[in-house]
Design an enzyme around this catalytic site. Sequence first.
Site, PDB file in Angstrom:
ATOM      1  N   TRP A 324     -12.587   0.043  -0.403  1.00  0.00           N
ATOM      2  CA  TRP A 324     -11.886   0.749   0.681  1.00  0.00           C
ATOM      3  C   TRP A 324     -12.009   2.252   0.505  1.00  0.00           C
ATOM      4  O   TRP A 324     -12.111   2.997   1.483  1.00  0.00           O
ATOM      5  CB  TRP A 324     -10.404   0.342   0.664  1.00  0.00           C
ATOM      6  CG  TRP A 324      -9.547   1.046   1.676  1.00  0.00           C
ATOM      7  CD1 TRP A 324      -9.273   0.649   2.952  1.00  0.00           C
ATOM      8  CD2 TRP A 324      -8.841   2.288   1.504  1.00  0.00           C
ATOM      9  NE1 TRP A 324      -8.452   1.553   3.572  1.00  0.00           N
ATOM     10  CE2 TRP A 324      -8.166   2.574   2.705  1.00  0.00           C
ATOM     11  CE3 TRP A 324      -8.705   3.187   0.442  1.00  0.00           C
ATOM     12  CZ2 TRP A 324      -7.378   3.708   2.879  1.00  0.00           C
ATOM     13  CZ3 TRP A 324      -7.928   4.321   0.616  1.00  0.00           C
ATOM     14  CH2 TRP A 324      -7.269   4.559   1.821  1.00  0.00           C
ATOM     15  N   HIS A 325     -12.045   2.713  -0.748  1.00  0.00           N
ATOM     16  CA  HIS A 325     -12.077   4.148  -0.999  1.00  0.00           C
ATOM     17  C   HIS A 325     -13.422   4.780  -0.663  1.00  0.00           C
ATOM     18  O   HIS A 325     -13.469   5.991  -0.403  1.00  0.00           O
ATOM     19  CB  HIS A 325     -11.723   4.438  -2.457  1.00  0.00           C
ATOM     20  CG  HIS A 325     -10.255   4.355  -2.744  1.00  0.00           C
ATOM     21  ND1 HIS A 325      -9.630   3.172  -3.058  1.00  0.00           N
ATOM     22  CD2 HIS A 325      -9.288   5.304  -2.754  1.00  0.00           C
ATOM     23  CE1 HIS A 325      -8.343   3.402  -3.253  1.00  0.00           C
ATOM     24  NE2 HIS A 325      -8.103   4.686  -3.076  1.00  0.00           N
ATOM     25  N   GLY A 326     -14.481   4.025  -0.686  1.00  0.00           N
ATOM     26  CA  GLY A 326     -15.753   4.660  -0.353  1.00  0.00           C
ATOM     27  C   GLY A 326     -16.942   3.765  -0.592  1.00  0.00           C
ATOM     28  O   GLY A 326     -16.877   2.784  -1.342  1.00  0.00           O
TER      29      GLY A 326
END
Length: 486
Positions: A324-326
């Site tokens: 989700w973060h990248g």
Amino acid sequence: MLFNSFTFALFLPVVFALYWGVARSVTARNLLLITAGCVFYGWWDWRFLLLLAATSMTDYGVAIAMDRVHEPRGRKAWLMVSLVGNLGTLGVFKYHDFFATSLADALTRVGLGFDPVLLHVVLPVGISFYTFQALSYTIDVYRGRIAPVRDLPTYLAFIAFFPQLCAGPIERASHMLPQFARQRRFDVDTAVDGLRQMLWGLFKKVVVADNCATVVDRIFSGSDHLPAPLLVLGAVLFALQIYGDFSGYSDIAIGCARLFGFELMRNFAFPYFSRDIAEFWRRWHISLSTWFRDYVYIPLGGSRGGTWMSVRNTFAIFLLSGFWHGANWTFLVWGALNAVYFLPLLLGGRNRANLGTVAPGRLLPSLGDAARIAVTFTLTCLAWVFFRAEDLGHAFRYLGRMSDGWLRGVTWHRCLAFLGEHVLLAPAMACAFLLFVVEWVQREQAHGLERLPAQRPLRWAIYLGVLAAVAFAGDHGEQQFIYFQF
């Protein structure tokens, strides 16, 4: 628009005055918040508003359609429209190029040439945040936990609420929609405490995070040539930077929402005072952790299916959290490493051993708690190296060099020379130390300035001291918040 900008300093009082002084009805105030959200979000690029509008209107229509269909397969089909629309949009903007280049690299290694089609699209600010917030609405309607909202201004205000639009907290529709549907009344005490929380958030962002960022960038960019003690310093300073940056945003968002009569969920609960990794994740980015718990971990079976299912589901949510973060393998490894940290606690049945605040009512922790806090912070700093590194190779080289050459005199000479070049490092470290002292004292409160001395001169001296730090020790380049890239 950035919270730490002069533009926002002008924007907020205008919206506040119109909201309480001109708009009277619930609908008028919601329409004003929608307009403010569009101005706030469109300040970077107005084209992003088209994507936000498309997401909002799709989910608004899907929820109403689900309510009209009583047959389970039909409701599920409408839910799939929301899931495919939201996650598909997120995939195109955030993950397409990552998967395309990863596939091309894999095929090249086995001798199959492949030229991927890359989109090179600009990632819309906060797309991961408002996408997950919108999904919470349609999923909860599908589950029958809430009724669909037919009043369009109420729903759009929930999606476009500017304090938490770009970087959370990721709110639940069941928590926020009732607040938008009812009349709000101004409360002086709530507003004052909201201003205090905003001030503390600005201190964490402008004074601590932005000043740490200058040194962190220098250390990580030159990590292949810097001595080990500086690499350790860089990892610790990045831990302070990302905490000050993200929790600072959350404090400003929550405090700002309180000015308009809204209560957002808490997003950080002094996580660096955690005694184990499980406690850390109950205190760090709470809105995302609980989102994955409610919408991924529990639907997968949670811990009800025995040890294997618990381990599988734990790794699933940590890997998803990393992803989700990248779109980078570093984030996946960061998530996996935290899952590995968590595993011994889970298998030993100790993942809920530390539910309360550390050392309640005492000035100092016990030696055991202090040791556990230190170990947890160290493990967290090591994991943050993957989060900050440019790629996996950079991360492993950085970690590998952190233990090299501690006893060599030339190492410490180079460290002193480096520190001498960064004259602002000492004030930044002093402010970071002050941050930890204040938050330790306030660890049983909601934020760092919630409980202050009753004497008015002393209380105002604290306000003025924090304001002076923001004014004179801050980096006034209006640095973007780290989590805007997610």
